[in-house]
Scaffold this active site. Structure first.
Site, mmCIF file in Angstrom:
data_model
loop_
_atom_site.group_PDB
_atom_site.id
_atom_site.type_symbol
_atom_site.label_atom_id
_atom_site.label_comp_id
_atom_site.label_asym_id
_atom_site.label_seq_id
_atom_site.Cartn_x
_atom_site.Cartn_y
_atom_site.Cartn_z
ATOM 1 N N SER A 28 -8.978 -87.630 -71.488
ATOM 2 C CA SER A 28 -10.042 -88.621 -71.658
ATOM 3 C C SER A 28 -10.266 -89.012 -73.115
ATOM 4 O O SER A 28 -10.491 -90.194 -73.417
ATOM 5 C CB SER A 28 -11.347 -88.092 -71.048
ATOM 6 O OG SER A 28 -11.724 -86.863 -71.636
ATOM 7 N N THR A 29 -10.206 -88.049 -74.038
ATOM 8 C CA THR A 29 -10.402 -88.381 -75.452
ATOM 9 C C THR A 29 -9.217 -89.177 -75.980
ATOM 10 O O THR A 29 -9.387 -90.136 -76.740
ATOM 11 C CB THR A 29 -10.619 -87.102 -76.285
ATOM 12 O OG1 THR A 29 -11.660 -86.315 -75.694
ATOM 13 C CG2 THR A 29 -11.014 -87.446 -77.712
ATOM 14 N N GLY A 93 -4.196 -78.495 -70.907
ATOM 15 C CA GLY A 93 -3.544 -78.579 -69.606
ATOM 16 C C GLY A 93 -4.448 -78.831 -68.439
ATOM 17 O O GLY A 93 -4.005 -78.786 -67.292
ATOM 18 N N GLU A 101 3.161 -81.918 -73.193
ATOM 19 C CA GLU A 101 2.308 -81.879 -74.381
ATOM 20 C C GLU A 101 2.826 -80.848 -75.379
ATOM 21 O O GLU A 101 2.894 -81.116 -76.582
ATOM 22 C CB GLU A 101 0.866 -81.535 -73.988
ATOM 23 C CG GLU A 101 0.137 -82.652 -73.262
ATOM 24 C CD GLU A 101 -1.234 -82.247 -72.767
ATOM 25 O OE1 GLU A 101 -1.994 -83.148 -72.412
ATOM 26 O OE2 GLU A 101 -1.541 -81.032 -72.715
#
Length: 216
Positions: A28-29, A93, A101
Site C-alpha cells: 500500500s505504501t 511479505g 522483493e
C-alpha cells in the site's frame, strides 16, 4: 494513515536521480510511491517490479518496466515493511511478494524502506512471518516450523507470483533474526521467508504527524 504513507512516498522521491533504473516493491505504501514516481517518469530510465501487481500499476501509469535479468546495475530499491526496527531488520511479505522483493533488494545498491510510524518496533515478531512454500511440501514444512517454535497457518486461496503457497507463521523467536531467517530457509520445500535480517534497509524513512525522519 494514508496521509503518512503519502509523506513517506514523497520523501523517497528525493533519492531518485535522472536516468535511473529503480526497483519498486509491493504494498500500500509503495502504491503511493508509484503515483509520485509517475510525475517524474520522463526523468527515469525504467523500473524493475517485485510483483505482477506492481508491474501492472507501473504500466498503468505509463512507467517503463524491464526484466531484472536485463539489469546489470540497480542503484535503488524502494519498498515498505510490515515491521522494521532501528537496525533496518524487517518483516515483509504480508502481500505475499516476499521472494521477489528479497531478490530485487539484494540486487540493489541501496534499499530505501518507506513506512509510517506504526510499522516501527523495538523488537520484531508481532506480525507473522510469511513463508513461501512449494505446494507439495506444505505439510512437511509446517511440521518443521512447529519444531522451531512457530505456529504456521495456511493462507487459504492465495497463490504467489511464482505459483507457490504461503504459510503465515506466528510466535517465532526473534532473539537472533539472522539465524531465524537461515533456519527457515534451510527447510526443504521453503522457497523464501519474510525475515529481512541479512539484507537490511539502508535507509528507513518513517512518516509521522511531525514529518519524515530517517531511522538509520
Amino acid at each position: 494513515m494514508s496521509e503518512l504513507k503519502i509523506k513517506a512516498a514523497k520523501a523517497a522521491i528525493a533519492y531518485i536521480e535522472d536516468d535511473m533504473v529503480i526497483g519498486v516493491g509491493t504494498g500500500s505504501t509503495v502504491n503511493f510511491f508509484i503515483k509520485e514516481l509517475a510525475a517524474i517518469k520522463h526523468k527515469i530510465e525504467a523500473c524493475v517490479a517485485s510483483s505482477k501487481a506492481t508491474e501492472a500499476l507501473l504500466r498503468a501509469e505509463g512507467i517503463p518496466v524491464i526484466d531484472l535479468n536485463s539489469v546489470q546495475d540497480l542503484p535503488i530499491y524502494v519498498d515498505g515493511a510490515d515491521e522494521v526496527n532501528e537496525r533496518g531488520e524487517m518483516i515483509k511479505g504480508g502481500g505475499g511478494a516476499l521472494t521477489r522483493e528479497k531478490i530485487v533488494a539484494n540486487v540493489a545498491t541501496q534499499f530505501i524502506c518507506i513506512v509510517d510510524e506504526s510499522k516501527v518496533v523495538k523488537r520484531l515478531g508481532e506480525f507473522p512471518v510469511a513463508v513461501e512454500v512449494i505446494p507439495m511440501a506444505r505439510s512437511f514444512v509446517a511440521r518443521q516450523i512447529v519444531k522451531l517454535g512457530g505456529d504456521p497457518e495456511y493462507r487459504e486461496g492465495f497463490v504467489t507470483d511464482n505459483g507457490n503457497i504461503i504459510l503465515d507463521v506466528f510466535n517465532l523467536s526473534f532473539s537472533t533474526p539472522m539465524a531465524l531467517e537461515d533456519s527457515l530457509n534451510v527447510i526443504p520445500g521453503v522457497v523464501e521467508n519474510g525475515v529481512f535480517a541479512k539484507r537490511l534497509a539502508d535507509k528507513v524513512l518513517v512518516a509521522s504527524a511531525s514529518g519524515v525522519n530517517n531511522l538509520k
